[in-house]
Design a protein around this motif. Structure first.
Motif, PDB file in Angstrom:
ATOM      1  N   GLY A 372      30.492  65.649  35.975  1.00  0.00           N
ATOM      2  CA  GLY A 372      31.646  66.056  35.713  1.00  0.00           C
ATOM      3  C   GLY A 372      33.101  65.350  36.052  1.00  0.00           C
ATOM      4  O   GLY A 372      34.044  65.984  35.644  1.00  0.00           O
ATOM      5  N   MET A 373      32.876  64.327  36.655  1.00  0.00           N
ATOM      6  CA  MET A 373      33.984  63.604  37.015  1.00  0.00           C
ATOM      7  C   MET A 373      34.218  62.713  35.997  1.00  0.00           C
ATOM      8  O   MET A 373      35.404  61.779  36.185  1.00  0.00           O
ATOM      9  N   GLY A 374      33.436  62.280  34.877  1.00  0.00           N
ATOM     10  CA  GLY A 374      33.821  61.508  34.183  1.00  0.00           C
ATOM     11  C   GLY A 374      35.320  61.139  33.522  1.00  0.00           C
ATOM     12  O   GLY A 374      35.897  60.149  33.477  1.00  0.00           O
ATOM     13  N   PRO A 375      35.755  62.509  33.346  1.00  0.00           N
ATOM     14  CA  PRO A 375      37.266  62.590  32.396  1.00  0.00           C
ATOM     15  C   PRO A 375      38.245  62.253  33.589  1.00  0.00           C
ATOM     16  O   PRO A 375      39.452  61.704  33.391  1.00  0.00           O
ATOM     17  N   HIS A 376      37.874  62.086  35.047  1.00  0.00           N
ATOM     18  CA  HIS A 376      38.817  61.946  35.971  1.00  0.00           C
ATOM     19  C   HIS A 376      38.428  60.378  36.680  1.00  0.00           C
ATOM     20  O   HIS A 376      38.574  60.071  37.998  1.00  0.00           O
ATOM     21  N   MET A 377      37.948  59.567  35.858  1.00  0.00           N
ATOM     22  CA  MET A 377      37.141  58.228  36.492  1.00  0.00           C
ATOM     23  C   MET A 377      38.301  57.392  37.013  1.00  0.00           C
ATOM     24  O   MET A 377      38.178  56.615  38.025  1.00  0.00           O
ATOM     25  N   ALA A 378      39.618  57.475  36.629  1.00  0.00           N
ATOM     26  CA  ALA A 378      40.744  56.874  37.150  1.00  0.00           C
ATOM     27  C   ALA A 378      40.835  57.045  38.569  1.00  0.00           C
ATOM     28  O   ALA A 378      40.960  56.721  39.534  1.00  0.00           O
ATOM     29  N   LEU A 379      40.842  58.559  38.962  1.00  0.00           N
ATOM     30  CA  LEU A 379      40.873  58.899  40.374  1.00  0.00           C
ATOM     31  C   LEU A 379      39.675  58.608  41.092  1.00  0.00           C
ATOM     32  O   LEU A 379      39.832  58.054  42.199  1.00  0.00           O
ATOM     33  N   VAL A 380      38.534  58.560  40.453  1.00  0.00           N
ATOM     34  CA  VAL A 380      37.182  58.188  41.077  1.00  0.00           C
ATOM     35  C   VAL A 380      37.549  56.757  41.242  1.00  0.00           C
ATOM     36  O   VAL A 380      37.090  56.230  42.426  1.00  0.00           O
ATOM     37  N   THR A 381      37.986  56.029  40.559  1.00  0.00           N
ATOM     38  CA  THR A 381      38.108  54.436  40.937  1.00  0.00           C
ATOM     39  C   THR A 381      39.174  54.188  41.987  1.00  0.00           C
ATOM     40  O   THR A 381      38.805  53.287  42.848  1.00  0.00           O
ATOM     41  N   GLY A 382      40.160  54.839  41.966  1.00  0.00           N
ATOM     42  CA  GLY A 382      41.136  54.832  42.996  1.00  0.00           C
ATOM     43  C   GLY A 382      40.605  55.278  44.357  1.00  0.00           C
ATOM     44  O   GLY A 382      40.533  54.386  45.371  1.00  0.00           O
ATOM     45  N   SER A 423      42.409  50.602  40.369  1.00  0.00           N
ATOM     46  CA  SER A 423      41.563  49.680  41.337  1.00  0.00           C
ATOM     47  C   SER A 423      42.547  49.094  42.357  1.00  0.00           C
ATOM     48  O   SER A 423      42.144  48.569  43.164  1.00  0.00           O
ATOM     49  N   LEU A 424      44.005  49.105  42.240  1.00  0.00           N
ATOM     50  CA  LEU A 424      44.893  48.577  42.930  1.00  0.00           C
ATOM     51  C   LEU A 424      45.313  49.279  44.385  1.00  0.00           C
ATOM     52  O   LEU A 424      45.627  48.499  45.073  1.00  0.00           O
ATOM     53  N   VAL A 425      45.217  50.440  44.151  1.00  0.00           N
ATOM     54  CA  VAL A 425      45.447  51.394  45.401  1.00  0.00           C
ATOM     55  C   VAL A 425      44.778  51.124  46.765  1.00  0.00           C
ATOM     56  O   VAL A 425      45.628  51.321  47.658  1.00  0.00           O
TER      57      VAL A 425
END
Length: 478
Positions: A372-382, A423-425
Motif C-alpha cells: 500500500g505504500m507504493g504510491p508513497h515511495m518517495a516518502l519511503v525512500t526518504g 534519497s538525499l535527506v
C-alpha cells in the motif's frame, strides 16, 4: 541468515564503541572478522579485507596528505583572519561560539570535502571550546550535522551518485531541493542556538581583560591560552565542565572550576608562533584556491592533488629540511590515527560487501515495504535513506539500493526525480556514520571519543534529516 548477521554485526559494533568496551579501530577489525567466521566464510576473510583495503586506499592517501596540507596552512596563518572574524562574532559567549561553529562548518563545506571542513573547523574552534570549558561533543555534533546538510551539493558526492545511478541530470535533482535543504540548514543553526544556550547556562561566560578597549586582541588571547576571568550567567553551584582533559566527554562529565583549564591546543591562534609566514599569505591563499578549484573540476585524482599540494606547501613555506620534518612530525599523530581508522574500516566494509550481508540487508528492507505504500515511495525512500546511508557507504546505497527503490516507485507512477531527491535527506545523519572516513578526522582532531560523538549526534542529525524530508514534502519537491 546473512540479513540477521549483518544487522547483528552493526549493532554489536555500535554498542561496544558507545559503551567504550572496545576502541573503534579494534572493533572495526575484530567484530567483522568474527561475524565473517559465523557466516561460514572465514576462509575468504583475507580476500574481503584486501578488497576493502584496495577500495579505501585512495581515501586514506587523500586524508593523510590533506591533513598535512591543511595543517601546514593553519601553521602558517592562512585561516587566522577567518578565525578572528568568527571570534569577534563569538565574543566569548558560549551560545555564539556554538552558532559560530555551525556557520563556519557550513561555509567551509562549500568545497565539497568533509575532511577539509572538519580540519578547518576544529582547528579554528577547538582552542576556544577548551578555554571556555565547553563540551567538545557539541562542537563535533554541530559541525558534522552542518556538513551533512551541505554534503548534498552536486560536487559533494551523493547528488552525483544519485544522478549517475538513475541516469538523471544532477541539476534537476539538486536545484529544486534547495528550499528544503535551506530549511535543514536553518534547523542546524536553531539547534546550535539551543545547544549554545544550554552551554551558556552550564558554564557561564567569560569577560576578557580590557574587552572594551581591545576586543579582538582579547579574543585572540583566549585562543592562545591567555588570562581571562569567568562571569556567571546562571546558577553554577553544581555546574560541570565536560572535556576538561580534552577527551571530549559528554555533557556533565567533569567538575567546573573558576580557574580556566590549561592544556595543549591553545596555541592555534598565537599571533607570535614561529611557524607564521605573513609574507607568503597570498601565495598560500592562491595555492589553496587553486587546489580546491582543481579538486572541483576533477583535473587530477584528489589524492594526487593533495600529495602535490602538501609537497609544494612544505617546500615553499619551510625550505629547510629540519623545519619540514618538524611540521610533518607535528601532524603525524593525526595522520596515523585517521589512516589507521580508515584501513580498519576497510575490514568492516570488506566483510559487509564480500559476504553479501549488505545486499541481503537492503533487499530485506525494500521487501519489508507494504504494498500500500507504493504510491508513497518517495516518502519511503526518504525514511529509508536515514538508516541505509548510516549503515552503508554512499556507493552501496546509491548504486545498489536506489535503483531498486526507483523501479518500485516507477511501477506506482512516482518519478525517478522524486526518488532521487528523497534519497538525499539522510546525509545529515550519514556524516556521522562509522563508515565515513572524514568523521574520524573530526573526532581525532577534537580529541573526542567516537562513541561519545555517536551517542550525542545521532538523534540531532536524524531530526535534521526528518526536517529536510518534511520540508521537501511540504514544498511539493518530494
Amino acid at each position: 541468515m546473512l540479513t540477521f548477521l549483518g544487522f547483528a554485526m552493526i549493532a554489536t559494533f555500535l554498542v561496544l564503541i558507545m559503551l567504550k568496551k572496545m576502541s573503534p579501530i579494534a572493533a572495526l577489525v575484530l567484530i567483522p572478522a568474527l561475524f565473517c567466521v559465523f557466516a561460514g566464510k572465514g576462509a575468504h576473510l583475507g580476500d574481503y579485507v584486501i578488497d576493502g583495503v584496495g577500495k579505501l586506499a585512495p581515501t586514506a592517501a587523500m586524508l593523510m596528505f590533506a591533513i598535512v596540507y591543511f595543517g601546514v596552512m593553519i601553521d602558517v596563518g592562512l585561516f587566522d583572519p577567518i578565525v578572528r572574524g568568527i571570534l569577534r562574532f563569538c565574543k566569548a559567549d558560549p551560545m555564539r561560539v556554538v552558532v559560530g561553529t555551525a556557520v563556519l562548518a557550513a561555509i567551509v563545506s562549500l568545497d565539497g570535502d568533509g575532511s577539509t571542513t572538519f580540519m578547518i573547523t576544529v582547528s579554528a574552534m577547538y582552542p576556544l571550546y577548551k578555554r571556555l570549558g565547553l563540551s567538545l561533543v557539541v562542537m563535533t555534533g554541530v559541525a558534522a550535522t552542518a556538513n551533512g546538510v551541505m554534503n548534498t551539493l552536486p560536487w559533494g558526492g551523493p547528488t552525483a551518485r544519485a544522478a549517475t545511478a538513475l541516469k538523471l541530470d544532477a541539476a534537476d535533482i539538486f536545484v529544486p531541493m534547495i528550499p528544503a535543504l535551506a530549511v535543514g540548514l536553518l534547523c542546524v543553526f536553531v539547534l546550535a542556538y539551543v545547544l549554545g544556550l544550554r552551554e551558556r547556562r552550564r558554564v557561564g561566560s567569560l569577560v576578557m581583560p580590557g574587552e572594551a578597549e581591545a576586543e579582538e586582541e582579547s579574543l585572540v588571547t583566549v585562543g592562545s591560552g591567555g588570562p581571562a576571568d569567568r562571569t556567571d550567567t546562571g546558577a553554577r553551584a553544581n555546574a560541570k565542565a565536560p572535556g576538561s582533559g580534552g577527551s571530549g566527554s559528554a555533557p556533565g562529565a567533569g567538575p567546573a572550576s573558576d580557574t580556566l583549564p590549561e592544556g595543549d591546543g591553545f596555541q592555534g591562534l598565537d599571533p607570535d608562533r614561529p611557524t607564521l609566514r605573513p609574507r607568503l599569505y597570498w601565495f598560500n591563499a592562491a595555492l589553496t584556491v587553486a587546489l580546491l578549484t582543481a579538486m572541483i573540476m576533477e583535473l587530477l585524482p584528489i589524492p594526487v592533488l593533495f600529495l602535490l599540494g602538501a609537497a609544494l606547501a612544505l617546500t615553499v613555506n619551510f625550505p629547510h629540511m629540519p623545519d619540514q620534518k618538524a611540521r610533518i612530525a607535528a601532524h603525524a599523530d593525526n595522520v596515523l590515527n585517521v589512516a589507521g581508522m580508515v584501513f580498519a574500516a576497510a575490514v568492516f566494509t570488506g566483510v559487509l560487501s564480500g559476504t553479501g550481508m549488505v545486499k541481503h540487508m537492503a533487499d530485506w528492507l525494500v521487501g519489508a515495504v507494504p504494498e500500500g505504500m507504493g504510491p508513497h515511495m518517495a516518502l519511503v525512500t526518504g525514511l529509508l535513506s536515514l538508516p541505509l546511508t548510516y549503515f552503508m557507504s554512499n556507493d552501496g546505497f546509491y548504486f545498489g539500493v536506489l535503483p531498486v527503490l526507483a523501479e518500485a516507485g516507477a511501477a506506482h507512477g512516482v518519478s525517478s526525480l522524486e526518488i532521487a531527491r528523497a534519497s538525499l535527506v539522510g546525509q545529515a545523519l550519514h556524516m556521522s556514520s562509522p563508515l565515513v572516513p572524514a568523521v574520524y578526522v573530526l573526532v581525532g582532531m577534537a580529541r573526542v571519543e567516537f562513541g561519545d560523538h555517536t551517542r550525542f549526534t545521532v538523534k540531532w542529525a536524524a531530526l535534521t534529516s526528518l526536517v529536510v524530508l518534511a520540508a521537501g514534502m511540504l514544498f511539493g519537491i518530494i
